[in-house]
Scaffold this motif. Structure first.
Motif, mmCIF file in Angstrom:
data_model
loop_
_atom_site.group_PDB
_atom_site.id
_atom_site.type_symbol
_atom_site.label_atom_id
_atom_site.label_comp_id
_atom_site.label_asym_id
_atom_site.label_seq_id
_atom_site.Cartn_x
_atom_site.Cartn_y
_atom_site.Cartn_z
ATOM 1 N N ILE A 1 0.865 -1.182 0.000
ATOM 2 C CA ILE A 1 0.000 0.000 0.000
ATOM 3 C C ILE A 1 0.904 1.235 0.000
ATOM 4 O O ILE A 1 2.096 1.133 0.299
ATOM 5 C CB ILE A 1 -0.933 0.025 1.230
ATOM 6 N N PRO A 2 0.393 2.412 -0.337
ATOM 7 C CA PRO A 2 1.234 3.609 -0.263
ATOM 8 C C PRO A 2 1.840 3.782 1.125
ATOM 9 O O PRO A 2 1.198 3.478 2.135
ATOM 10 C CB PRO A 2 0.265 4.742 -0.605
ATOM 11 N N HIS A 3 3.085 4.277 1.154
ATOM 12 C CA HIS A 3 3.780 4.410 2.435
ATOM 13 C C HIS A 3 2.989 5.270 3.416
ATOM 14 O O HIS A 3 2.972 4.994 4.617
ATOM 15 C CB HIS A 3 5.166 5.028 2.217
ATOM 16 N N TYR A 4 2.293 6.298 2.910
ATOM 17 C CA TYR A 4 1.550 7.182 3.813
ATOM 18 C C TYR A 4 0.345 6.475 4.421
ATOM 19 O O TYR A 4 -0.066 6.810 5.535
ATOM 20 C CB TYR A 4 1.137 8.469 3.097
ATOM 21 N N GLU A 5 -0.219 5.497 3.735
ATOM 22 C CA GLU A 5 -1.316 4.732 4.324
ATOM 23 C C GLU A 5 -0.809 3.815 5.433
ATOM 24 O O GLU A 5 -1.478 3.639 6.459
ATOM 25 C CB GLU A 5 -2.036 3.930 3.243
ATOM 26 N N ALA A 6 0.372 3.230 5.247
ATOM 27 C CA ALA A 6 0.941 2.376 6.292
ATOM 28 C C ALA A 6 1.231 3.183 7.549
ATOM 29 O O ALA A 6 0.978 2.729 8.677
ATOM 30 C CB ALA A 6 2.214 1.709 5.777
ATOM 31 N N LEU A 7 1.742 4.406 7.379
ATOM 32 C CA LEU A 7 2.027 5.246 8.548
ATOM 33 C C LEU A 7 0.750 5.755 9.196
ATOM 34 O O LEU A 7 0.671 5.877 10.426
ATOM 35 C CB LEU A 7 2.935 6.404 8.132
ATOM 36 N N ALA A 8 -0.272 6.031 8.409
ATOM 37 C CA ALA A 8 -1.561 6.423 8.984
ATOM 38 C C ALA A 8 -2.137 5.281 9.828
ATOM 39 O O ALA A 8 -2.754 5.516 10.871
ATOM 40 C CB ALA A 8 -2.532 6.813 7.879
ATOM 41 N N GLN A 9 -1.926 4.040 9.383
ATOM 42 C CA GLN A 9 -2.379 2.873 10.153
ATOM 43 C C GLN A 9 -1.682 2.833 11.507
ATOM 44 O O GLN A 9 -2.305 2.548 12.534
ATOM 45 C CB GLN A 9 -2.076 1.591 9.372
ATOM 46 N N VAL A 10 -0.386 3.131 11.532
ATOM 47 C CA VAL A 10 0.359 3.161 12.793
ATOM 48 C C VAL A 10 -0.215 4.227 13.722
ATOM 49 O O VAL A 10 -0.432 3.986 14.917
ATOM 50 C CB VAL A 10 1.859 3.417 12.521
ATOM 51 N N SER A 11 -0.475 5.406 13.174
ATOM 52 C CA SER A 11 -1.042 6.489 13.984
ATOM 53 C C SER A 11 -2.377 6.075 14.588
ATOM 54 O O SER A 11 -2.635 6.316 15.777
ATOM 55 C CB SER A 11 -1.206 7.738 13.116
ATOM 56 N N GLN A 12 -3.214 5.447 13.802
ATOM 57 C CA GLN A 12 -4.514 4.989 14.300
ATOM 58 C C GLN A 12 -4.354 3.889 15.342
ATOM 59 O O GLN A 12 -5.132 3.815 16.308
ATOM 60 C CB GLN A 12 -5.361 4.510 13.126
ATOM 61 N N TRP A 13 -3.361 3.042 15.155
ATOM 62 C CA TRP A 13 -3.075 1.959 16.116
ATOM 63 C C TRP A 13 -2.724 2.548 17.475
ATOM 64 O O TRP A 13 -3.241 2.113 18.515
ATOM 65 C CB TRP A 13 -1.927 1.118 15.549
ATOM 66 N N TRP A 14 -1.863 3.553 17.481
ATOM 67 C CA TRP A 14 -1.515 4.209 18.744
ATOM 68 C C TRP A 14 -2.735 4.910 19.349
ATOM 69 O O TRP A 14 -2.959 4.841 20.559
ATOM 70 C CB TRP A 14 -0.408 5.230 18.517
ATOM 71 N N GLU A 15 -3.491 5.619 18.519
ATOM 72 C CA GLU A 15 -4.654 6.369 19.016
ATOM 73 C C GLU A 15 -5.641 5.482 19.757
ATOM 74 O O GLU A 15 -6.318 5.929 20.690
ATOM 75 C CB GLU A 15 -5.382 7.047 17.850
ATOM 76 N N ALA A 16 -5.747 4.233 19.326
ATOM 77 C CA ALA A 16 -6.709 3.314 19.927
ATOM 78 C C ALA A 16 -6.274 2.830 21.304
ATOM 79 O O ALA A 16 -7.075 2.223 22.033
ATOM 80 C CB ALA A 16 -6.926 2.114 19.003
ATOM 81 N N MET A 17 -5.021 3.101 21.679
ATOM 82 C CA MET A 17 -4.525 2.695 22.993
ATOM 83 C C MET A 17 -4.896 3.761 24.019
ATOM 84 O O MET A 17 -4.602 4.940 23.816
ATOM 85 C CB MET A 17 -3.001 2.512 22.951
ATOM 86 N N PRO A 18 -5.530 3.395 25.135
ATOM 87 C CA PRO A 18 -5.910 4.400 26.141
ATOM 88 C C PRO A 18 -4.747 5.262 26.608
ATOM 89 O O PRO A 18 -4.921 6.443 26.910
ATOM 90 C CB PRO A 18 -6.472 3.544 27.280
ATOM 91 N N LEU A 19 -3.546 4.692 26.644
ATOM 92 C CA LEU A 19 -2.373 5.423 27.121
ATOM 93 C C LEU A 19 -2.038 6.615 26.228
ATOM 94 O O LEU A 19 -1.438 7.592 26.682
ATOM 95 C CB LEU A 19 -1.167 4.482 27.187
ATOM 96 N N TYR A 20 -2.446 6.552 24.943
ATOM 97 C CA TYR A 20 -2.084 7.597 23.991
ATOM 98 C C TYR A 20 -3.303 8.304 23.402
ATOM 99 O O TYR A 20 -3.244 8.824 22.290
ATOM 100 C CB TYR A 20 -1.243 7.018 22.851
ATOM 101 N N LYS A 21 -4.384 8.329 24.145
ATOM 102 C CA LYS A 21 -5.572 9.006 23.628
ATOM 103 C C LYS A 21 -5.239 10.469 23.363
ATOM 104 O O LYS A 21 -4.871 11.212 24.272
ATOM 105 C CB LYS A 21 -6.711 8.912 24.632
#
Length: 592
Positions: free
Chosen positions: A156-176
């Motif tokens: 997938i485009p590199h920017y989509e892979a990095l957006a997935q990482v950002s969303q992954w972190w956002e879903a963690m209560p520690l990093y809301k």
């Protein structure tokens, strides 16, 4: 979870006995979470532990991480480790193909504690070796540690892979992430490059009146409000008392700015206690070992230090009725071996963990005073932890450097999610042509502009150019800030950037003679920004014949003499348009 044989986990000190296990879970094909658990023989401050794996060196041409500079080649910083902790960078690394497609992106769930990463070409096996080092710096004592590594190998485009990482972190209560008020996306007037420390309330208010007519809605008053010294040093930081020679009645000054319908933010250098300050005399035994120039860095592991800093910020918001704070130099809370005070006991061992506690407690108190308080942080403290305490991330300082401002703001956008990304402050020489000065602004198109020039220091044409730019940016704000963001070719520093919504597409071209592909246009309206000195832009219409009416203008908003018609064209087409100009392409009936 399935037992994992992909990762190798090793203690780097033989005397440290660990028991480790790893299991993985496939979220979807090519997207896998690796859960790692490390057990120590007893409660201890751990010594370094390495996690490593290799992948074939196939169709990989570049790499990216949040602290990378302009060289994105595979062998840049070949043997260097990249640091990540709460106030520096983020634990993520990406490998991509020549076309900018993701080949492997990995990220760690621990964005607080010190982590080192290295991605290195192994020439003897034609592989890429990925290394993660845990516990390289002191952490809190523990007997067990768990971390998850997300590995994405989807094409997938590199920017989509990095957006997935950002969303992954956002879903963690520690990093809301902290809430982002709409006003975080308003253009800003900054005093830093235009004034440095030579501040007066009359001059600031005059610049605010001027910039407000252009669309700026916030002023950031930078370094200089707290000292009569103008040598750009930090020896007087830490006491945070208003310089009365500059601001005889600071609260009245803030109120006058706010009556202009502008918000007021104030700069603080968070960790610094200048060697001429009372703060230094109070806390000289509770500072980090590495001073910065003529200031010491306070150690947040001490409760009194944290309370001292938070009280200043709380009082600034409450007593002066400020709308927000620019909190600078947070990355000086470094992960390092510390010293101990004889007067107070530190209640934490890890500096990054203590910085996380300081900033979390600060944000809780400030939001209680103002739920929409604005907090700005700067590269390189831009990771998922920082998004908890702030809602604005700004590009690192790069005065009059359009290339760096472009690359840094785009790099920030890749992981920022909903957090507002701001440009570094924009300035230019009054004798510069308006077209070249406009390149400083177009470079920051996909971020919130921060303007830092005085009206008396720019020409009439430059003033007209700036007014046009801010009008253009505000009218396209929703698309630019919240559209589908597509920066291409990271290894070449994003020569073309596209943003799309359901009914509009905007493309910015940053490199001469680069072709803009509009063959798969999904919207009716197309805007092309020529952020180059060329007098033409070449577009690729694809194989299906298309017809457009083209209206172009220069960097001051003046229309070109002729409206161009593209009629039933395929393939490449050259559009005449001014340097630093804009063209609007509207579809037309091919038979009209």
């Amino acid at each position: 979870m399935t037992t994992d044989c992909f990762l190798k986990i090793t203690s780097l000190q033989a005397e440290q006995v660990i028991t480790s296990k790893s299991a993985y879970k496939e979220i979807q094909p090519g997207l896998v979470e690796h859960q790692i658990d490390i057990q120590f023989a007893r409660v201890t401050t751990p010594s370094p532990v390495a996690i490593e794996w290799c992948i074939p060196l196939i169709d990989i041409s570049g790499k990216w991480h949040p602290l990378i500079k302009s060289d994105r080649s595979l062998t840049s910083g070949w043997c260097e480790y990249v640091d990540s902790y709460a106030t520096k960078g983020a634990p993520v690394f990406s490998l991509f193909s020549e076309s900018g497609e993701n080949r492997q992106t990995f990220a760690l769930s621990d964005a607080i504690n010190p982590i080192q990463m290295r991605v290195q070409v192994e020439e003897d096996t034609a592989e890429v070796k990925c290394e993660v080092i845990l516990f390289e710096a002191p952490t809190e004592p523990l007997d067990h540690y768990s971390v998850t590594i997300l590995i994405d190998t989807r094409a997938i485009p590199h920017y989509e892979a990095l957006a997935q990482v950002s969303q992954w972190w956002e879903a963690m209560p520690l990093y809301k992430p902290a809430p982002v008020p709409a006003q975080a996306y308003d253009p800003v007037y900054s005093t830093w490059y235009s004034f440095h420390q030579e501040l007066t309330e009359d001059a600031i208010e005059s610049c605010c009146e001027w910039s407000q007519t252009m669309g700026c809605k916030t002023v950031i008053v930078d370094d200089g409000w707290q000292t009569d010294d103008s040598n750009k040093g930090y020896q007087f930081c830490g006491d945070w008392e208003i310089a009365r020679s500059k601001f005889p009645n600071f609260s009245a000054h803030v109120e006058r700015i706010q009556k202009l319908d502008m918000r007021y933010m104030l700069w603080f250098s968070v960790p610094y206690a200048g060697l001429e300050s009372q703060a230094w005399k109070t806390f000289e035994d509770r500072t980090l070992p590495k001073p910065f120039d003529n200031a010491a860095c306070l150690d947040p592991r001490y409760p009194q230090v944290r309370a001292y800093l938070i009280e200043f910020y709380r009082r600034a918001i409450q007593d002066w009725q400020l709308d927000g704070l620019k909190l600078d130099f947070v990355d000086q809370f470094t992960a390092e071996v510390t010293t101990e005070s004889a007067r107070e006991t530190a209640d934490m061992r890890s500096v990054p963990a203590a910085a996380d506690r300081l900033l979390s407690d600060m944000m809780t108190q400030l939001q209680a005073l103002n739920p929409e308080v604005l907090i700005e942080f700067r590269q390189n403290y831009i990771g998922p932890a920082m998004r908890k305490y702030g809602n604005i991330l700004r590009a690192n300082d790069c005065p009059n450097d359009a290339l760096s401002n472009r690359v840094r703001t785009i790099d920030l956008r890749l992981l920022a999610g909903s957090t507002a990304v701001h440009s570094d402050m924009i300035m230019w020489n009054r004798n510069e042509s308006p077209e070249r000065a406009a390149l400083q602004l177009w470079a920051t198109l996909f971020s919130v502009p921060q303007i830092s020039v005085k009206p008396e220091d720019i020409s009439k044409q430059q003033d007209q150019m700036l007014r046009f730019y801010l009008k253009f940016w505000n009218s396209h704000r929703e698309l630019l800030m919240h559209g589908n963001f597509k920066p291409s070719q990271p290894q070449y520093l994003y020569p073309v950037v596209k943003v799309e919504s359901a009914d509009a597409t905007l493309v910015a071209l940053y490199q001469n003679n680069h072709i803009v592909d509009v063959s798969k246009l999904r919207s009716r309206k197309l805007t092309v920004v020529n952020a180059t000195e060329s007098q033409r832009v070449v577009i690729d219409l694809g194989e299906q014949a298309q017809s457009y009416q083209v209206k172009a203008c220069d960097c001051m908003g003046q229309p070109t003499a002729n409206t161009q018609i593209i009629k039933q064209q395929t393939g490449l087409y050259s559009i005449s348009m001014p340097a630093s100009g804009v063209a609007e392409l509207s579809p037309i009936d091919a038979h009209s």
